[in-house]
Motif scaffolding. Sequence first.
Motif, PDB file in Angstrom:
ATOM      1  N   PHE A 241       0.827  -1.207   0.000  1.00  0.00           N
ATOM      2  CA  PHE A 241       0.000   0.000   0.000  1.00  0.00           C
ATOM      3  C   PHE A 241       0.862   1.258   0.000  1.00  0.00           C
ATOM      4  O   PHE A 241       0.566   2.233  -0.704  1.00  0.00           O
ATOM      5  CB  PHE A 241      -0.921  -0.005   1.214  1.00  0.00           C
ATOM      6  N   THR A 242       1.945   1.265   0.795  1.00  0.00           N
ATOM      7  CA  THR A 242       2.815   2.441   0.875  1.00  0.00           C
ATOM      8  C   THR A 242       3.390   2.796  -0.492  1.00  0.00           C
ATOM      9  O   THR A 242       3.451   3.973  -0.869  1.00  0.00           O
ATOM     10  CB  THR A 242       3.964   2.193   1.867  1.00  0.00           C
ATOM     11  N   THR A 243       3.812   1.782  -1.237  1.00  0.00           N
ATOM     12  CA  THR A 243       4.389   2.017  -2.560  1.00  0.00           C
ATOM     13  C   THR A 243       3.350   2.582  -3.519  1.00  0.00           C
ATOM     14  O   THR A 243       3.626   3.520  -4.275  1.00  0.00           O
ATOM     15  CB  THR A 243       4.972   0.708  -3.127  1.00  0.00           C
ATOM     16  N   LYS A 244       2.147   2.029  -3.486  1.00  0.00           N
ATOM     17  CA  LYS A 244       1.089   2.525  -4.379  1.00  0.00           C
ATOM     18  C   LYS A 244       0.725   3.971  -4.050  1.00  0.00           C
ATOM     19  O   LYS A 244       0.551   4.804  -4.952  1.00  0.00           O
ATOM     20  CB  LYS A 244      -0.148   1.618  -4.266  1.00  0.00           C
ATOM     21  N   LEU A 245       0.638   4.287  -2.758  1.00  0.00           N
ATOM     22  CA  LEU A 245       0.286   5.644  -2.356  1.00  0.00           C
ATOM     23  C   LEU A 245       1.393   6.634  -2.713  1.00  0.00           C
ATOM     24  O   LEU A 245       1.132   7.728  -3.217  1.00  0.00           O
ATOM     25  CB  LEU A 245      -0.001   5.680  -0.858  1.00  0.00           C
ATOM     26  N   ALA A 246       2.655   6.232  -2.474  1.00  0.00           N
ATOM     27  CA  ALA A 246       3.773   7.109  -2.800  1.00  0.00           C
ATOM     28  C   ALA A 246       3.831   7.388  -4.299  1.00  0.00           C
ATOM     29  O   ALA A 246       4.084   8.525  -4.725  1.00  0.00           O
ATOM     30  CB  ALA A 246       5.084   6.495  -2.328  1.00  0.00           C
ATOM     31  N   HIS A 259      12.683   6.797  -1.705  1.00  0.00           N
ATOM     32  CA  HIS A 259      11.402   6.097  -1.803  1.00  0.00           C
ATOM     33  C   HIS A 259      11.011   5.545  -0.427  1.00  0.00           C
ATOM     34  O   HIS A 259      11.767   4.777   0.170  1.00  0.00           O
ATOM     35  CB  HIS A 259      11.495   4.956  -2.806  1.00  0.00           C
ATOM     36  N   PRO A 260       9.847   5.930   0.127  1.00  0.00           N
ATOM     37  CA  PRO A 260       9.432   5.432   1.453  1.00  0.00           C
ATOM     38  C   PRO A 260       9.091   3.947   1.405  1.00  0.00           C
ATOM     39  O   PRO A 260       8.387   3.488   0.508  1.00  0.00           O
ATOM     40  CB  PRO A 260       8.199   6.272   1.784  1.00  0.00           C
ATOM     41  N   LEU A 261       9.581   3.199   2.394  1.00  0.00           N
ATOM     42  CA  LEU A 261       9.373   1.756   2.436  1.00  0.00           C
ATOM     43  C   LEU A 261       8.218   1.345   3.329  1.00  0.00           C
ATOM     44  O   LEU A 261       7.714   0.228   3.213  1.00  0.00           O
ATOM     45  CB  LEU A 261      10.646   1.055   2.923  1.00  0.00           C
ATOM     46  N   ASN A 262       7.796   2.226   4.232  1.00  0.00           N
ATOM     47  CA  ASN A 262       6.725   1.852   5.158  1.00  0.00           C
ATOM     48  C   ASN A 262       5.911   3.100   5.513  1.00  0.00           C
ATOM     49  O   ASN A 262       6.233   4.218   5.093  1.00  0.00           O
ATOM     50  CB  ASN A 262       7.300   1.189   6.417  1.00  0.00           C
ATOM     51  N   HIS A 263       4.853   2.882   6.291  1.00  0.00           N
ATOM     52  CA  HIS A 263       3.946   3.978   6.649  1.00  0.00           C
ATOM     53  C   HIS A 263       4.676   5.092   7.391  1.00  0.00           C
ATOM     54  O   HIS A 263       4.441   6.277   7.154  1.00  0.00           O
ATOM     55  CB  HIS A 263       2.799   3.448   7.503  1.00  0.00           C
ATOM     56  N   LYS A 264       5.572   4.715   8.309  1.00  0.00           N
ATOM     57  CA  LYS A 264       6.291   5.711   9.103  1.00  0.00           C
ATOM     58  C   LYS A 264       7.138   6.607   8.211  1.00  0.00           C
ATOM     59  O   LYS A 264       7.123   7.840   8.349  1.00  0.00           O
ATOM     60  CB  LYS A 264       7.163   5.008  10.146  1.00  0.00           C
ATOM     61  N   GLU A 265       7.880   6.001   7.289  1.00  0.00           N
ATOM     62  CA  GLU A 265       8.725   6.798   6.392  1.00  0.00           C
ATOM     63  C   GLU A 265       7.882   7.688   5.487  1.00  0.00           C
ATOM     64  O   GLU A 265       8.267   8.824   5.193  1.00  0.00           O
ATOM     65  CB  GLU A 265       9.604   5.877   5.545  1.00  0.00           C
ATOM     66  N   LEU A 266       6.738   7.178   5.041  1.00  0.00           N
ATOM     67  CA  LEU A 266       5.876   7.975   4.169  1.00  0.00           C
ATOM     68  C   LEU A 266       5.334   9.194   4.912  1.00  0.00           C
ATOM     69  O   LEU A 266       5.336  10.312   4.382  1.00  0.00           O
ATOM     70  CB  LEU A 266       4.729   7.111   3.646  1.00  0.00           C
ATOM     71  N   LEU A 267       4.880   8.993   6.136  1.00  0.00           N
ATOM     72  CA  LEU A 267       4.352  10.112   6.932  1.00  0.00           C
ATOM     73  C   LEU A 267       5.433  11.153   7.213  1.00  0.00           C
ATOM     74  O   LEU A 267       5.189  12.361   7.124  1.00  0.00           O
ATOM     75  CB  LEU A 267       3.769   9.582   8.244  1.00  0.00           C
ATOM     76  N   GLU A 268       6.639  10.685   7.549  1.00  0.00           N
ATOM     77  CA  GLU A 268       7.739  11.618   7.808  1.00  0.00           C
ATOM     78  C   GLU A 268       8.098  12.403   6.554  1.00  0.00           C
ATOM     79  O   GLU A 268       8.372  13.608   6.615  1.00  0.00           O
ATOM     80  CB  GLU A 268       8.957  10.849   8.330  1.00  0.00           C
ATOM     81  N   ALA A 269       8.088  11.714   5.377  1.00  0.00           N
ATOM     82  CA  ALA A 269       8.415  12.386   4.123  1.00  0.00           C
ATOM     83  C   ALA A 269       7.359  13.442   3.784  1.00  0.00           C
ATOM     84  O   ALA A 269       7.689  14.545   3.341  1.00  0.00           O
ATOM     85  CB  ALA A 269       8.529  11.360   3.000  1.00  0.00           C
ATOM     86  N   LEU A 270       6.075  13.125   4.000  1.00  0.00           N
ATOM     87  CA  LEU A 270       5.005  14.082   3.720  1.00  0.00           C
ATOM     88  C   LEU A 270       5.074  15.270   4.664  1.00  0.00           C
ATOM     89  O   LEU A 270       4.852  16.424   4.263  1.00  0.00           O
ATOM     90  CB  LEU A 270       3.645  13.380   3.836  1.00  0.00           C
ATOM     91  N   TRP A 271       5.399  14.992   5.934  1.00  0.00           N
ATOM     92  CA  TRP A 271       5.514  16.070   6.921  1.00  0.00           C
ATOM     93  C   TRP A 271       6.653  17.016   6.538  1.00  0.00           C
ATOM     94  O   TRP A 271       6.501  18.241   6.545  1.00  0.00           O
ATOM     95  CB  TRP A 271       5.768  15.462   8.297  1.00  0.00           C
ATOM     96  N   THR A 272       7.809  16.450   6.166  1.00  0.00           N
ATOM     97  CA  THR A 272       8.953  17.257   5.764  1.00  0.00           C
ATOM     98  C   THR A 272       8.654  18.060   4.510  1.00  0.00           C
ATOM     99  O   THR A 272       8.995  19.248   4.389  1.00  0.00           O
ATOM    100  CB  THR A 272      10.186  16.374   5.536  1.00  0.00           C
ATOM    101  N   TYR A 273       7.968  17.405   3.556  1.00  0.00           N
ATOM    102  CA  TYR A 273       7.627  18.068   2.292  1.00  0.00           C
ATOM    103  C   TYR A 273       6.734  19.282   2.536  1.00  0.00           C
ATOM    104  O   TYR A 273       6.951  20.375   1.992  1.00  0.00           O
ATOM    105  CB  TYR A 273       6.925  17.065   1.384  1.00  0.00           C
ATOM    106  N   ASN A 274       5.736  19.115   3.384  1.00  0.00           N
ATOM    107  CA  ASN A 274       4.802  20.221   3.656  1.00  0.00           C
ATOM    108  C   ASN A 274       5.466  21.339   4.449  1.00  0.00           C
ATOM    109  O   ASN A 274       5.129  22.514   4.261  1.00  0.00           O
ATOM    110  CB  ASN A 274       3.581  19.691   4.417  1.00  0.00           C
TER     111      ASN A 274
END
Length: 277
Positions: A241-246, A259-274
């Motif tokens: 799911f993380t890969t599809k969402l990213a 590339h985020p590998l899990n939910h935690k990395e994806l959330l941190e990447a989105l937080w940093t991006y914003n």
Amino acid sequence: MTIIEFRDVYYRYNEEENWVLKKISFKITAGESVAIIGHNGSGKSTIIKLINGLLFPQAGDIFIDGEKINERNIWGIRQKVGMVFQNPENQFVGTTVKDDVAFGLENRGIPREVMMERIDQSLQAVGMQDFLLHEAQHLSGGQKQRVAIAAVMAIQPSILLLDEATSMLDPLGRNEIIETIQHLKQIHNFTLLTITHDLDEVTLADRVIVLREGKLTNDTTPRELFSQVNNWGSLGLAPPFTTKLASALKKLGYRFPAHPLNHKELLEALWTYNLKK
């Protein structure tokens, strides 16, 4: 130190069939965690059986801990390798949990006092110490797999092979087994090879080897693989799911430093991006 090495290995089950493995070469360092993935029939399970000496290649060489596998030394090689199967019931030989964990130790002639200590330690490590005298066939799927892991860990292998060991479990049981394996690896630092169709398991590996039609097509890190592959179906796999969402977010303009590998990395990447915006 290299603990597993394949040199130009070929294998087929009979002369009338095509090669299951074709010129496979790779090295695995002691203590590494490696996932092997690919579609059904790509040769994943054959590699595991070759490492454990259940099969021998028609061409090429396989080395375990610097020693070339052959029919003369295979029993010594197997002392170093533990294997957990897809169906834990295939490993059960005793009436009780205690009997099953003791079986491999008895075959190796381990003294009784040492054997009892190892049984206790291995069951404690997988959280099954309260089931010592239970009949294995009456346990749940996840509990059976924990007992199978305990039986293997009791012999203290330097290499642990998992042949789709979580595929028959529900999501909760799968996560529990994955956490158990990761916990044991932190303690014992064994070399871990995992065959899986679950890409969430792949993200926990140091390296991932991809097989396609018997050939090694990728040997890379999970992060690099996830950032490169566009057609997971060609590997017989479904992206996490993380890969599809990213991937969907990238199409909308989001840019991730890695590339985020899990939910935690994806959330941190989105937080940093914003925050940067």
